[in-house]
Each structure stands twice: as C-alpha cells, then as structure tokens.
Write a protein that holds these residues in place. Sequence first.
Motif, PDB file in Angstrom:
ATOM      1  N   TRP A  26      14.888  -0.005   5.660  1.00 21.92           N
ATOM      2  CA  TRP A  26      14.412  -0.271   4.298  1.00 21.92           C
ATOM      3  C   TRP A  26      13.107   0.463   4.018  1.00 21.92           C
ATOM      4  O   TRP A  26      12.936   1.095   2.976  1.00 21.92           O
ATOM      5  CB  TRP A  26      14.211  -1.776   4.105  1.00 21.92           C
ATOM      6  N   VAL A  27      12.189   0.403   4.958  1.00 20.03           N
ATOM      7  CA  VAL A  27      10.889   1.037   4.718  1.00 20.03           C
ATOM      8  C   VAL A  27      10.992   2.558   4.837  1.00 20.03           C
ATOM      9  O   VAL A  27      10.339   3.284   4.091  1.00 20.03           O
ATOM     10  CB  VAL A  27       9.815   0.469   5.677  1.00 20.03           C
ATOM     11  N   SER A  28      11.830   3.052   5.738  1.00 24.53           N
ATOM     12  CA  SER A  28      11.887   4.502   5.956  1.00 24.53           C
ATOM     13  C   SER A  28      12.451   5.224   4.734  1.00 24.53           C
ATOM     14  O   SER A  28      11.977   6.309   4.379  1.00 24.53           O
ATOM     15  CB  SER A  28      12.719   4.829   7.196  1.00 24.53           C
ATOM     16  N   VAL A  29      13.463   4.639   4.077  1.00 29.09           N
ATOM     17  CA  VAL A  29      14.075   5.317   2.927  1.00 29.09           C
ATOM     18  C   VAL A  29      13.192   5.251   1.687  1.00 29.09           C
ATOM     19  O   VAL A  29      13.479   5.915   0.687  1.00 29.09           O
ATOM     20  CB  VAL A  29      15.471   4.725   2.602  1.00 29.09           C
ATOM     21  N   ARG A  30      12.130   4.470   1.744  1.00 30.41           N
ATOM     22  CA  ARG A  30      11.176   4.418   0.635  1.00 30.41           C
ATOM     23  C   ARG A  30       9.892   5.177   0.941  1.00 30.41           C
ATOM     24  O   ARG A  30       9.203   5.635   0.024  1.00 30.41           O
ATOM     25  CB  ARG A  30      10.860   2.953   0.285  1.00 30.41           C
ATOM     26  N   ALA A  31       9.578   5.300   2.209  1.00 30.16           N
ATOM     27  CA  ALA A  31       8.343   5.989   2.583  1.00 30.16           C
ATOM     28  C   ALA A  31       8.524   7.504   2.630  1.00 30.16           C
ATOM     29  O   ALA A  31       7.563   8.257   2.428  1.00 30.16           O
ATOM     30  CB  ALA A  31       7.860   5.491   3.943  1.00 30.16           C
ATOM     31  N   ASN A  32       9.763   7.966   2.930  1.00 27.20           N
ATOM     32  CA  ASN A  32       9.956   9.410   3.131  1.00 27.20           C
ATOM     33  C   ASN A  32       9.482  10.243   1.942  1.00 27.20           C
ATOM     34  O   ASN A  32       8.778  11.237   2.092  1.00 27.20           O
ATOM     35  CB  ASN A  32      11.420   9.711   3.462  1.00 27.20           C
ATOM     36  N   VAL A  33       9.857   9.851   0.730  1.00 29.35           N
ATOM     37  CA  VAL A  33       9.507  10.632  -0.452  1.00 29.35           C
ATOM     38  C   VAL A  33       8.007  10.537  -0.737  1.00 29.35           C
ATOM     39  O   VAL A  33       7.395  11.488  -1.260  1.00 29.35           O
ATOM     40  CB  VAL A  33      10.339  10.176  -1.676  1.00 29.35           C
ATOM     41  N   TRP A  93       0.841  -1.206   0.000  1.00 27.28           N
ATOM     42  CA  TRP A  93       0.000   0.000   0.000  1.00 27.28           C
ATOM     43  C   TRP A  93       0.875   1.255   0.000  1.00 27.28           C
ATOM     44  O   TRP A  93       0.614   2.203  -0.752  1.00 27.28           O
ATOM     45  CB  TRP A  93      -0.913  -0.031   1.224  1.00 27.28           C
ATOM     46  N   VAL A  94       1.906   1.251   0.836  1.00 29.79           N
ATOM     47  CA  VAL A  94       2.807   2.413   0.910  1.00 29.79           C
ATOM     48  C   VAL A  94       3.554   2.589  -0.405  1.00 29.79           C
ATOM     49  O   VAL A  94       3.645   3.706  -0.952  1.00 29.79           O
ATOM     50  CB  VAL A  94       3.788   2.267   2.088  1.00 29.79           C
ATOM     51  N   LEU A  95       4.098   1.487  -0.941  1.00 32.76           N
ATOM     52  CA  LEU A  95       4.893   1.583  -2.170  1.00 32.76           C
ATOM     53  C   LEU A  95       4.046   1.920  -3.392  1.00 32.76           C
ATOM     54  O   LEU A  95       4.588   2.325  -4.430  1.00 32.76           O
ATOM     55  CB  LEU A  95       5.645   0.275  -2.404  1.00 32.76           C
ATOM     56  N   SER A  96       2.735   1.739  -3.284  1.00 32.61           N
ATOM     57  CA  SER A  96       1.864   2.082  -4.414  1.00 32.61           C
ATOM     58  C   SER A  96       1.660   3.588  -4.555  1.00 32.61           C
ATOM     59  O   SER A  96       1.174   4.057  -5.587  1.00 32.61           O
ATOM     60  CB  SER A  96       0.496   1.399  -4.253  1.00 32.61           C
ATOM     61  N   LYS A  97       2.031   4.345  -3.519  1.00 34.73           N
ATOM     62  CA  LYS A  97       1.879   5.800  -3.577  1.00 34.73           C
ATOM     63  C   LYS A  97       2.983   6.405  -4.447  1.00 34.73           C
ATOM     64  O   LYS A  97       4.082   5.869  -4.557  1.00 34.73           O
ATOM     65  CB  LYS A  97       1.933   6.395  -2.166  1.00 34.73           C
ATOM     66  N   ASP A  98       2.676   7.553  -5.038  1.00 37.05           N
ATOM     67  CA  ASP A  98       3.624   8.169  -5.962  1.00 37.05           C
ATOM     68  C   ASP A  98       4.786   8.820  -5.220  1.00 37.05           C
ATOM     69  O   ASP A  98       4.657   9.190  -4.042  1.00 37.05           O
ATOM     70  CB  ASP A  98       2.919   9.213  -6.817  1.00 37.05           C
ATOM     71  N   GLU A  99       5.917   8.944  -5.920  1.00 37.91           N
ATOM     72  CA  GLU A  99       7.113   9.562  -5.350  1.00 37.91           C
ATOM     73  C   GLU A  99       7.215  11.043  -5.650  1.00 37.91           C
ATOM     74  O   GLU A  99       8.228  11.669  -5.303  1.00 37.91           O
ATOM     75  CB  GLU A  99       8.368   8.845  -5.872  1.00 37.91           C
ATOM     76  N   PHE A 158       7.375   6.721  12.882  1.00 36.29           N
ATOM     77  CA  PHE A 158       6.709   7.844  12.246  1.00 36.29           C
ATOM     78  C   PHE A 158       7.587   9.104  12.285  1.00 36.29           C
ATOM     79  O   PHE A 158       7.633   9.868  11.319  1.00 36.29           O
ATOM     80  CB  PHE A 158       5.376   8.094  12.975  1.00 36.29           C
ATOM     81  N   GLY A 159       8.305   9.309  13.400  1.00 36.19           N
ATOM     82  CA  GLY A 159       9.099  10.518  13.585  1.00 36.19           C
ATOM     83  C   GLY A 159      10.163  10.743  12.529  1.00 36.19           C
ATOM     84  O   GLY A 159      10.156  11.772  11.830  1.00 36.19           O
ATOM     85  N   PRO A 160      11.115   9.815  12.363  1.00 38.80           N
ATOM     86  CA  PRO A 160      12.166  10.037  11.361  1.00 38.80           C
ATOM     87  C   PRO A 160      11.651  10.049   9.927  1.00 38.80           C
ATOM     88  O   PRO A 160      12.224  10.728   9.068  1.00 38.80           O
ATOM     89  CB  PRO A 160      13.129   8.869  11.595  1.00 38.80           C
ATOM     90  N   ILE A 161      10.575   9.311   9.654  1.00 42.73           N
ATOM     91  CA  ILE A 161      10.009   9.353   8.299  1.00 42.73           C
ATOM     92  C   ILE A 161       9.469  10.749   8.013  1.00 42.73           C
ATOM     93  O   ILE A 161       9.696  11.321   6.936  1.00 42.73           O
ATOM     94  CB  ILE A 161       8.901   8.281   8.152  1.00 42.73           C
ATOM     95  N   ALA A 162       8.756  11.333   8.999  1.00 42.19           N
ATOM     96  CA  ALA A 162       8.227  12.691   8.834  1.00 42.19           C
ATOM     97  C   ALA A 162       9.365  13.705   8.735  1.00 42.19           C
ATOM     98  O   ALA A 162       9.299  14.662   7.953  1.00 42.19           O
ATOM     99  CB  ALA A 162       7.308  13.031  10.006  1.00 42.19           C
ATOM    100  N   ASP A 163      10.429  13.501   9.519  1.00 36.43           N
ATOM    101  CA  ASP A 163      11.587  14.398   9.478  1.00 36.43           C
ATOM    102  C   ASP A 163      12.229  14.368   8.100  1.00 36.43           C
ATOM    103  O   ASP A 163      12.551  15.412   7.506  1.00 36.43           O
ATOM    104  CB  ASP A 163      12.583  13.961  10.558  1.00 36.43           C
ATOM    105  N   ASN A 164      12.424  13.176   7.566  1.00 35.96           N
ATOM    106  CA  ASN A 164      12.990  13.039   6.220  1.00 35.96           C
ATOM    107  C   ASN A 164      12.099  13.676   5.162  1.00 35.96           C
ATOM    108  O   ASN A 164      12.585  14.316   4.221  1.00 35.96           O
ATOM    109  CB  ASN A 164      13.175  11.559   5.885  1.00 35.96           C
ATOM    110  N   ALA A 165      10.796  13.498   5.334  1.00 35.44           N
ATOM    111  CA  ALA A 165       9.859  14.078   4.370  1.00 35.44           C
ATOM    112  C   ALA A 165       9.988  15.597   4.351  1.00 35.44           C
ATOM    113  O   ALA A 165       9.983  16.224   3.278  1.00 35.44           O
ATOM    114  CB  ALA A 165       8.429  13.674   4.725  1.00 35.44           C
ATOM    115  N   GLY A 166      10.128  16.197   5.541  1.00 36.86           N
ATOM    116  CA  GLY A 166      10.317  17.646   5.607  1.00 36.86           C
ATOM    117  C   GLY A 166      11.590  18.078   4.909  1.00 36.86           C
ATOM    118  O   GLY A 166      11.622  19.119   4.216  1.00 36.86           O
TER     119      GLY A 166
END
Length: 802
Positions: free
Chosen positions: A179-186, A88-94, A536-544
């Motif tokens: 593995w999941v964090s470096v793909r979810a951030n974008v 589900w997460v990987l199906s989202k656009d980058e 959730f924290g570092p993923i959101a930080d990376n996204a920012g």
Amino acid sequence: MMMDDDMENGGLGPYQDRPRTFPNMRSKPYVPMIFRILMRINIRVLFVLLLLCLGVVFYIGASTSPIIVFVFSVCIITFILSIYLCKWVLSKDEGPPEMAQISDAIRDGAEGFFRTQYGTISKMACLLALVIFCIYLFRNTTPQQEASGIGRSNSACITVAAFLLGALCSGIAGYVGMWVSVRANVRVSSAARRSAREALQIAVRAGGFSAIVVVGMAVIGIAILYATFYVWLGVDTPGSMKVTDLPLLLVGYGFGASFVALFAQLGGGIYTKAADVGADLVGKVEQGIPEDDPRNPAVIADLVGDNVGDCAARGADLFESIAAEIISAMILGGTMVQRCKLENPSGFILFPLVVHSFDLVISSIGILSIRSSRDSSVKAPIEDPMAILQKGYSVTVVLAVLTFGASTRWLLYTEQAPSAWLNFALCGLVGIITAYIFVWITKYYTDYKHEPVRALALSSSTGHGTNIIAGVSLGLESTAPPVLVISVSIVSAYWLGQTSGLVDESGNPIGGLFGTAVATMGMLSTAAYVLTMDMFGPIADNAGGIVEMSQQPESVREITDVLDAVGNTTKATTKGFAIGSAALASFLLFSAYMDEVATFAQEPFKQVDIAIPEVFVGGLLGSMLIFLFSGWACSAVGKTAQEVVNEVRRQFIERPGIMEYKEKPDYARCVAIVASASLREMIKPGALAIISPLVIGLLFRILGYYTGHALLGAKVVAALLMFATVSGILMALFLNTAGGAWDNAKKFIETGALGGKGSDTHKAAVTGDTVGDPFKDTAGPSLHVLIKMLATITLVMAPIFL
C-alpha cells in the motif's frame, strides 16, 4: 484489468503527439473489505469503538503482567508515529500528470494481483486450518495439558485460532508494505526533480511507515494472543496451566505467518522476476532500448512486480521472521525457567516482546535521523545514499546496544544467578554484532564500490559465458564469511548462556539454548530499520521507472539511478540479514521441537543419531527438498518469463509503430499473463514444502512401528530439519548474493564504465542479471521462509510423528 476502449482504438491521438501520455489502466480503486466496512461507520462511533477496544486490550494486559502493558503502550505510540510518517509522505506532490498516470497503472496492477493472490492463499489457509483441527482432535495430549483440563477440542480450537490469526496478520503486513510503496514511488520521482536528498528521505520514511507497522503488528499480535490465553485459561491458578507452558500454544501463530509468507514470497517473486526478465531480454538485449522505456510492453508489469514481490512479500516475510523468533524464544525461556524453578518466570518469557518494543523506538529514531539537506537544488552534488542510510543504521545499532542491556537488567535479573543478566546482555551484543557484520559482508559482495562486483563487471567484457562463470563463483565464495560468522555467534552465545550460573535441580548448567535465543533477539533488535532499508529499494526502483516512462530530464534519471543502485545493495544486505536470523531462529525452533517430542513421548529426546540408516535418509531427503524447491521456483520464473518474452516479441512484430512512438504497447496484456502464470506456478513448490515433512514423518513412523524402533518418525523429521536448515542457509546465501552482484555489475556498467549502456559488455551483464533475477528475488528469499516454515510445521504437527 482492461485498458480504456478509446486508448485501444487510438482515440487519444498519435503517439508521437502525446509522448508523455500513458494508458489509464485504472478501473475501480481496490479497498479491502474490512476497510470498506470501517469507512461506512460514523467517525464518532468508530472513535468510541476504538477506545473500547483499547480499553479491553489494556484490561487484559493489566490482568496478565505489567510487562504486557508496557509492550501495548510502546506499540500504540509507535503506531501513532507511523501515521505521522504516512501523512508526511502523502503530503508530498505527485509531480506532473504523466507521472500520476503511470503511478495509477502500477497501483491498480499491484492491488489487483494482491487481491487475487491473497484470495487464493486465504482459501488454502482455511483448508489447512481444517486439516490441523482434525489432526488435533485425534492426537495425544501432554500430561501438563491433561492436568490443566485442556482437552483435545480446546487444544484444536486454540491452535487453529492462532494459525488463522497469524495468517491474517501476515497478510495485513504484506498489504501495508504494498500500500505504501505504490503511493510513495511517484512522490520519490517528483522529489528527484528537486534534490536527491529529498527523494531519499521520502523513500526512507515510506519504508519506515511500513516497517513500524509490520514489526508492531508482530509484537502486539503475539502479546494480545498471550494475554488472552492467560486470562481465558486462568493460567497459574490452582488446577490450571502453568505460565511456562503457555508459549507452546502460540506455535500456530508462527505457522500461520510462515504459511502466508511462503506463498506471498513465491507468488510475488515469480511475478516480479518473470516480468523483469521478459522486459530486459527483449527490450535491452534484442531491441536495444533503455530500462523502463515506455515502448516496452512489459514495463508496467515489471514495475508492478517490484511492489508485489519486493514490498508485499518482504513485509509478510519479516513479519514471519519476527513472529517465529519471538515464539521460539518464549518457549525456550519458559522451559528454562521451569527447569531452574525460578520464582518469577514472566521476565524470561516476555523478554522477546520487550526487545522488539524497544526495536520500534530505536528504529524510529534512526529513520527520523535521515533528513533533507539545506541545499535542495537538483544541481547540488549527489551525496552517497548508502553512507546516509549507514549513518542511520549506526545510530540504531548504538541505541540497540543500550536498550538491550537495560532490558536484560530489568527482566533477566534473578537472585539465583545475580550475574546471569550480564551474560545474556553479552549474548545480545553477539547477535547485534553478527547482524552488523552480516550487513557489511553482503554489502561488500554486492555493492559496485567494492572489488567483487567490479571484477564481475569486467568479466562481462569477454562475453556472456564468462559473466555467468564469474557470478556463480562469486556467489559460491560469498557463502564462507557468513557461515563462519553464524558459527562463531552460535557457539559464543551458547557458551555465554551455559556460564550464566543458571542450573537445574541436579546442578547442571542449562542456559545455553536461551543464550542462543537472546543472540537471535539481538540480531533482530534493529529489524524495523533493516526492513526500512529493504523497502527503500523497490520504492527507488519504481521511482526510476516512472521517471524513465514520463521522459524526465537525464539529471533526474541520474538521481533515481543512484538511489536504485543503492536500493539493490540494501535489498541484498537485508536478505543476508534475514538468512542469518533464519539460521538462528531455526536452531531455536529445532530445539523446541526436540523438547515437545520429549514431552509427548514422556521420555528423553536430546540427540539424533545420523548413523541410523533411516535417520540419515531423512537428512538426505531434507537436503533434496531444498534443491528441488529451488529448482521448481527458478523454473516457474523461467516458464512465466518465456510467455512474457513471446508476448513482447509478438507486439513488436505486429505493431512496428511502437518503436517509433506511433503505436502504444498493450501493457495490460503482459500484466494479465504474468499475474495468471505466477499464481499457477506458485502452487507446486509451496505444496512441496508443506506436504513433504508430513508424509516423510508419517511413513517412517509406520516403519518404526513395524520394526520396533520407537520415535523413528520423530528422529527422521529431526534429521530432515537439520539437513534442510544447513543446506537451505548455504543455498540462500549463494542465490541472494550472486543475484545481487549480477544486478549491480549491470548497474556499474550503466554508469558509463566498460562501454556503458548498449555496449556488448552491457548486453553480457544484462544476461547475467536475468540469470540472477530468480536467484535473488524468488528462490533465495523463499528459501529462508521455507526453513522456518519447516520448523514451525513440524513443531505444530510433532504428535503425529510419534
């Protein structure tokens, strides 16, 4: 890791003409060897092998206990759910290409460091496994082991195999987190262009995937090991080992997990905070540019650090926490059953596995309860992400209370004490309430919606010094409420266990320690959801960071800033949660250590008298170990940060066009500096933690031999454990809370309060944040891993102290 030559030579055109194009730092994507081997196998053959493995696992489980089959079934079902979350997460656009390029650079940096770091850790683990094997070949054996035919060589092989399996599983848990964090951030960055709620949901589900895999691996790994030993050793057959002694063979698994988690936390923590401190000091304070600005040469290293420090290390950390708690509770359950002479001991021994199986189910429900709102507009008002996460946590807690009560009635009911299960259910309730209060206390001291952080932010208006004083005082004050809560929970759970009606042959109540173990299980009964909030924290930080570097509109950055601030709070709350569980788990492991010493020495070992000078010295050395370890960990961050600061300053001086977007920073240089320095600096504090208890125990054992004091080495090590646990809990609480408060005080000012970004107040807050960085993300998290590792290493090595 090198930049493309044409990028270095400026072949892509002037920087100002391409403001959204960033260096393609990708080399060859890294895939672990085991996955490369599996990818080469035909899919049908792989499917058949998978079915065969599952068949063997369920056969071994069925030969052991129906409870083990239940645990296997739940774990496999939740693994399937985690695959759904991942897809589900990987199906989202980058998002646009500039976002994808930045994400690729972060991914390569994280995977490259992970590969090097875990290569170093694996070599050290193999060396330590050899040492353990040699020690076990020459150590004494217990009467129970001699009676069951388990000699020194078998014992050595079993312990080493368990140690290596624990280390391997801990490493995999860390890899899954990264593995999941470096793909979810974008994907979170891209979703933030549409709505805050969608970005929140992606970050939560990405963290949920990692959490379910980590907790599931800890549970199924111990279950497989237990079932394998049960079948292989012919447990409970005439002339073989009793099932109540079997959990002691699992201690090596916990030690392996602790060993990897400690070095992962140290190395990752040094990496992430050295890069963060270097980027902030030069970028924000000296150059006055925003956080995660693409002109900052250390920004990619900072974003990489979020993944290797907060995701990979935290995955290994929580894996180790759950493994240590399960094994210690199984040991105490087996000891209590043996002394009570209960007919069916399996329920008490396997109870921790069932609790965490239900944890996987209820946490999955809590994760799935967080959904996107119907209004998917970026212009819609931003909801409070903390309130949404808190609702999910409340759902999980309510379900935890119900499933815990059902588990105690199912497994802990005995005719000898018909109401004992109810007392133990109340012990679990004590643990669940303790976890909830811990989360609330940490949130109060680290969330800028509450008075402590706002007062800290206000102190920044009078300068850097007052900010530091206020932060230190806040951290010191914050240790009091959690300690009071832990104290009440330990005493309450012990009393409930003692009054459960379970007695030994002499009629003495003996359920107190198991009651404390059940409370610890209750506290960790929502561990998967708590880890979700942590990830959730570092993923959101990376996204920012990706949003800032790709120069997205301010409205998008506002969304990621809100998510990032909440992420800081969730990281702080989960660290507080981890410290509380570490305190209870260490108490259990300490009790197990006392029992094992008594078993090997064949004499009672129930008290440690600190009035004996040598024993008091052992306690003093334990407290010293905590402070020395913390000092070395913070010093490692400081030394590495100095290298980053010097490099960033050099680039700004030698490449003046960076500030005008005419020249590109050399991101790869900062990544290389931080990676090599963090690997070098993690060795000294890690070696201190492993070698100290062994050297101290052996020295005092020799002293006791010549002075006629039996068990002196074991008593000194027990004192070291006690004092180190108490000092370590207080120190970790102080470091984690102070660091989190400093970070969110800065975030509060960046919302526009007290002058906003770029003001003198903001610069003072940045100084406080940089001081708190090694506190909350290096020394603090490493300390609660250290506490449990000291307990497991002494439990594994107990015979050499006699």
